[in-house]
Design a protein around this motif. Structure first.
Motif, PDB file in Angstrom:
ATOM      1  N   ARG A  44     -13.968 -65.180  67.272  1.00 12.55           N
ATOM      2  CA  ARG A  44     -13.398 -66.352  66.625  1.00 12.55           C
ATOM      3  C   ARG A  44     -11.888 -66.384  66.825  1.00 12.55           C
ATOM      4  NH1 ARG A  44     -13.834 -63.418  61.191  1.00 12.55           N
ATOM      5  NH2 ARG A  44     -11.682 -62.721  60.830  1.00 12.55           N
ATOM      6  N   ALA A  45     -11.318 -67.551  66.540  1.00  9.84           N
ATOM      7  CA  ALA A  45      -9.868 -67.732  66.469  1.00  9.84           C
ATOM      8  C   ALA A  45      -9.561 -68.454  65.167  1.00  9.84           C
ATOM      9  CB  ALA A  45      -9.366 -68.539  67.658  1.00  9.84           C
ATOM     10  N   ARG A  46      -8.376 -68.177  64.612  1.00  9.45           N
ATOM     11  CA  ARG A  46      -7.932 -68.864  63.399  1.00  9.45           C
ATOM     12  C   ARG A  46      -6.550 -69.457  63.647  1.00  9.45           C
ATOM     13  NH1 ARG A  46      -9.890 -64.867  58.420  1.00  9.45           N
ATOM     14  NH2 ARG A  46     -12.082 -65.528  58.473  1.00  9.45           N
ATOM     15  N   PHE A  47      -6.412 -70.722  63.244  1.00 11.04           N
ATOM     16  CA  PHE A  47      -5.145 -71.432  63.379  1.00 11.04           C
ATOM     17  C   PHE A  47      -4.649 -71.760  61.969  1.00 11.04           C
ATOM     18  CE2 PHE A  47      -7.768 -72.223  67.099  1.00 11.04           C
ATOM     19  CZ  PHE A  47      -6.912 -71.854  68.131  1.00 11.04           C
ATOM     20  N   PHE A  48      -3.495 -71.238  61.603  1.00  9.36           N
ATOM     21  CA  PHE A  48      -3.017 -71.312  60.233  1.00  9.36           C
ATOM     22  C   PHE A  48      -2.207 -72.596  60.013  1.00  9.36           C
ATOM     23  CE2 PHE A  48      -4.377 -67.079  60.663  1.00  9.36           C
ATOM     24  CZ  PHE A  48      -4.688 -66.623  59.387  1.00  9.36           C
ATOM     25  N   LEU A  49      -2.660 -73.381  59.020  1.00 13.74           N
ATOM     26  CA  LEU A  49      -2.021 -74.647  58.674  1.00 13.74           C
ATOM     27  C   LEU A  49      -0.900 -74.440  57.667  1.00 13.74           C
ATOM     28  CD1 LEU A  49      -5.273 -76.779  58.255  1.00 13.74           C
ATOM     29  CD2 LEU A  49      -3.940 -76.391  60.331  1.00 13.74           C
ATOM     30  N   MET A  50      -1.056 -73.448  56.792  1.00 16.65           N
ATOM     31  CA  MET A  50      -0.038 -73.096  55.806  1.00 16.65           C
ATOM     32  C   MET A  50       0.068 -71.577  55.753  1.00 16.65           C
ATOM     33  SD  MET A  50      -0.819 -75.623  52.580  1.00 16.65           S
ATOM     34  CE  MET A  50      -0.772 -77.405  52.747  1.00 16.65           C
ATOM     35  N   VAL A  86      -7.932 -73.083  59.866  1.00 17.74           N
ATOM     36  CA  VAL A  86      -9.152 -73.641  60.449  1.00 17.74           C
ATOM     37  C   VAL A  86      -9.585 -72.680  61.549  1.00 17.74           C
ATOM     38  CG1 VAL A  86      -8.675 -76.037  59.892  1.00 17.74           C
ATOM     39  CG2 VAL A  86      -7.837 -75.099  62.048  1.00 17.74           C
ATOM     40  N   SER A  87     -10.906 -72.576  61.754  1.00 15.59           N
ATOM     41  CA  SER A  87     -11.401 -71.552  62.672  1.00 15.59           C
ATOM     42  C   SER A  87     -12.643 -72.007  63.426  1.00 15.59           C
ATOM     43  CB  SER A  87     -11.726 -70.275  61.892  1.00 15.59           C
ATOM     44  OG  SER A  87     -12.310 -69.298  62.732  1.00 15.59           O
ATOM     45  N   PRO A  88     -12.562 -72.080  64.776  1.00 16.71           N
ATOM     46  CA  PRO A  88     -13.776 -72.194  65.581  1.00 16.71           C
ATOM     47  C   PRO A  88     -14.365 -70.802  65.798  1.00 16.71           C
ATOM     48  CG  PRO A  88     -11.863 -72.333  67.001  1.00 16.71           C
ATOM     49  CD  PRO A  88     -11.345 -72.203  65.598  1.00 16.71           C
ATOM     50  N   GLN A  89     -15.689 -70.715  65.777  1.00 16.20           N
ATOM     51  CA  GLN A  89     -16.346 -69.404  65.868  1.00 16.20           C
ATOM     52  C   GLN A  89     -17.637 -69.520  66.651  1.00 16.20           C
ATOM     53  OE1 GLN A  89     -16.725 -66.557  62.350  1.00 16.20           O
ATOM     54  NE2 GLN A  89     -18.802 -67.372  62.428  1.00 16.20           N
ATOM     55  N   LEU A  90     -17.889 -68.577  67.530  1.00 22.17           N
ATOM     56  CA  LEU A  90     -19.149 -68.476  68.264  1.00 22.17           C
ATOM     57  C   LEU A  90     -20.023 -67.413  67.611  1.00 22.17           C
ATOM     58  CD1 LEU A  90     -17.884 -68.506  71.973  1.00 22.17           C
ATOM     59  CD2 LEU A  90     -18.900 -70.416  70.719  1.00 22.17           C
ATOM     60  N   MET A  94     -22.281 -72.435  67.143  1.00 22.33           N
ATOM     61  CA  MET A  94     -20.861 -72.786  67.181  1.00 22.33           C
ATOM     62  C   MET A  94     -20.496 -73.308  65.806  1.00 22.33           C
ATOM     63  SD  MET A  94     -18.025 -73.011  68.828  1.00 22.33           S
ATOM     64  CE  MET A  94     -16.463 -73.897  68.853  1.00 22.33           C
ATOM     65  N   THR A  95     -19.525 -72.652  65.144  1.00 25.27           N
ATOM     66  CA  THR A  95     -19.162 -72.979  63.768  1.00 25.27           C
ATOM     67  C   THR A  95     -17.719 -73.442  63.676  1.00 25.27           C
ATOM     68  OG1 THR A  95     -20.703 -71.325  62.905  1.00 25.27           O
ATOM     69  CG2 THR A  95     -18.996 -72.078  61.410  1.00 25.27           C
ATOM     70  N   GLY A  96     -17.491 -74.477  62.887  1.00 25.91           N
ATOM     71  CA  GLY A  96     -16.147 -74.898  62.515  1.00 25.91           C
ATOM     72  C   GLY A  96     -15.957 -74.645  61.036  1.00 25.91           C
ATOM     73  N   MET A  97     -14.866 -73.960  60.660  1.00 24.77           N
ATOM     74  CA  MET A  97     -14.711 -73.549  59.268  1.00 24.77           C
ATOM     75  C   MET A  97     -13.275 -73.769  58.784  1.00 24.77           C
ATOM     76  SD  MET A  97     -16.035 -69.973  57.539  1.00 24.77           S
ATOM     77  CE  MET A  97     -17.735 -70.500  57.804  1.00 24.77           C
ATOM     78  N   LEU A  98     -13.153 -74.152  57.524  1.00 22.78           N
ATOM     79  CA  LEU A  98     -11.874 -74.272  56.841  1.00 22.78           C
ATOM     80  C   LEU A  98     -11.847 -73.211  55.749  1.00 22.78           C
ATOM     81  CD1 LEU A  98      -9.208 -75.834  56.115  1.00 22.78           C
ATOM     82  CD2 LEU A  98     -10.623 -77.200  54.555  1.00 22.78           C
ATOM     83  N   GLY A  99     -10.772 -72.408  55.704  1.00 24.40           N
ATOM     84  CA  GLY A  99     -10.752 -71.338  54.721  1.00 24.40           C
ATOM     85  C   GLY A  99      -9.358 -70.893  54.358  1.00 24.40           C
ATOM     86  N   TYR A 100      -9.314 -69.858  53.539  1.00 25.06           N
ATOM     87  CA  TYR A 100      -8.038 -69.343  53.061  1.00 25.06           C
ATOM     88  C   TYR A 100      -8.125 -67.829  52.935  1.00 25.06           C
ATOM     89  CZ  TYR A 100      -3.758 -68.805  50.386  1.00 25.06           C
ATOM     90  OH  TYR A 100      -2.499 -68.427  49.982  1.00 25.06           O
ATOM     91  N   THR A 101      -7.038 -67.152  53.323  1.00 25.07           N
ATOM     92  CA  THR A 101      -6.914 -65.707  53.162  1.00 25.07           C
ATOM     93  C   THR A 101      -5.759 -65.412  52.217  1.00 25.07           C
ATOM     94  OG1 THR A 101      -7.739 -65.288  55.410  1.00 25.07           O
ATOM     95  CG2 THR A 101      -6.533 -63.501  54.321  1.00 25.07           C
ATOM     96  N   GLY A 113     -14.333 -69.340  52.914  1.00 21.25           N
ATOM     97  CA  GLY A 113     -14.340 -70.454  53.840  1.00 21.25           C
ATOM     98  C   GLY A 113     -15.610 -71.263  53.734  1.00 21.25           C
ATOM     99  N   VAL A 114     -15.525 -72.546  54.107  1.00 21.23           N
ATOM    100  CA  VAL A 114     -16.683 -73.434  54.164  1.00 21.23           C
ATOM    101  C   VAL A 114     -16.630 -74.196  55.482  1.00 21.23           C
ATOM    102  CG1 VAL A 114     -16.887 -73.708  51.667  1.00 21.23           C
ATOM    103  CG2 VAL A 114     -15.416 -75.261  52.948  1.00 21.23           C
TER     104      VAL A 114
END
Length: 216
Positions: free
Chosen positions: A100-106, A115-119, A148-155, A167-168
């Protein structure tokens, strides 16, 4: 909406509010580049994912998960055939990888809203056995799951490095499977039926994730 869904959405909305507070305050956190953790999927309690994440830039991280799960059931199914109970036994084991990769919005990786695309590539082995009225039947299913998953989450990183993540999202997936089944007459061992079939199916499902780990 299921209670566990409400819990995940509540955690995520609280995380967004926390992210907004972080963006307005100066950062004094130590630099952390790696997160190791254990994730669960609320709808699949028997499945556990061991995951690692590495920061590659202030707004991007890359990760890899190893998913495994084992479940089984043994006992009376509650069904009757010609007045006799049907005994069942089933077991399932799975093993998969999730890049997966994660792109941080904040916030700055690995903490903040992302947000994260994931295989997902998973192999699953399932066995189903039934015994009734002097007949034994078993089915063995071998499944490939590609998703293939698209997810919005927080760490959130708490204290000295405790990493809490939620994440959801949604997953589009394809499963292909091979089924081998047979029936045997118990008193003489005669094979009543034996066959093999292959099939595939597509689907779209919601996905949720809760994770606990350590950042350093």
């Amino acid at each position: 909406m299921k209670p566990i869904h409400m819990l995940c959405l509540t955690l995520l909305s609280s995380a967004v509010a926390h992210a907004q507070e972080l963006s307005a305050a100066p950062s004094v956190s130590p630099v952390r580049k790696t997160v190791l953790g254990v994730a669960i999927t609320p709808d699949q309690w028997s499945v556990v994912t061991l995951e690692g994440e590495r920061v590659v830039s202030p707004r991007v991280s890359l990760g890899l998960g190893l998913r495994t799960g084992l479940s089984g059931r043994d006992g009376d199914s509650g069904l009757l055939v010609n007045g006799e109970p049907v005994d069942t036994k089933s077991s399932t084991f799975l093993l998969g990888v999730l890049p997966r990769a994660r792109f941080f919005l904040m916030g700055d990786a690995p903490e903040g809203l992302w947000v994260s695309p994931q295989l997902e590539v998973t192999r699953k082995w399932s066995t189903y056995e039934q015994t009734w009225a002097g007949i034994f039947s078993d089915s063995r299913i071998r499944t490939w799951h590609l998703g293939m998953t698209g997810m919005l989450g927080y760490t959130a990183i708490l204290g000295r490095g405790l990493a809490v993540q939620a994440g959801v999202g949604a997953e589009i997936w394809r499963e292909s499977y091979r089924n081998t089944d047979r029936g045997i007459q118990l008193h003489d061992g005669e094979v009543i039926h034996e066959g093999e079939s292959e099939n595939s199916t597509w689907g779209l499902d919601e996905r949720m994730m809760l994770s606990l780990g350590w950042a350093f």
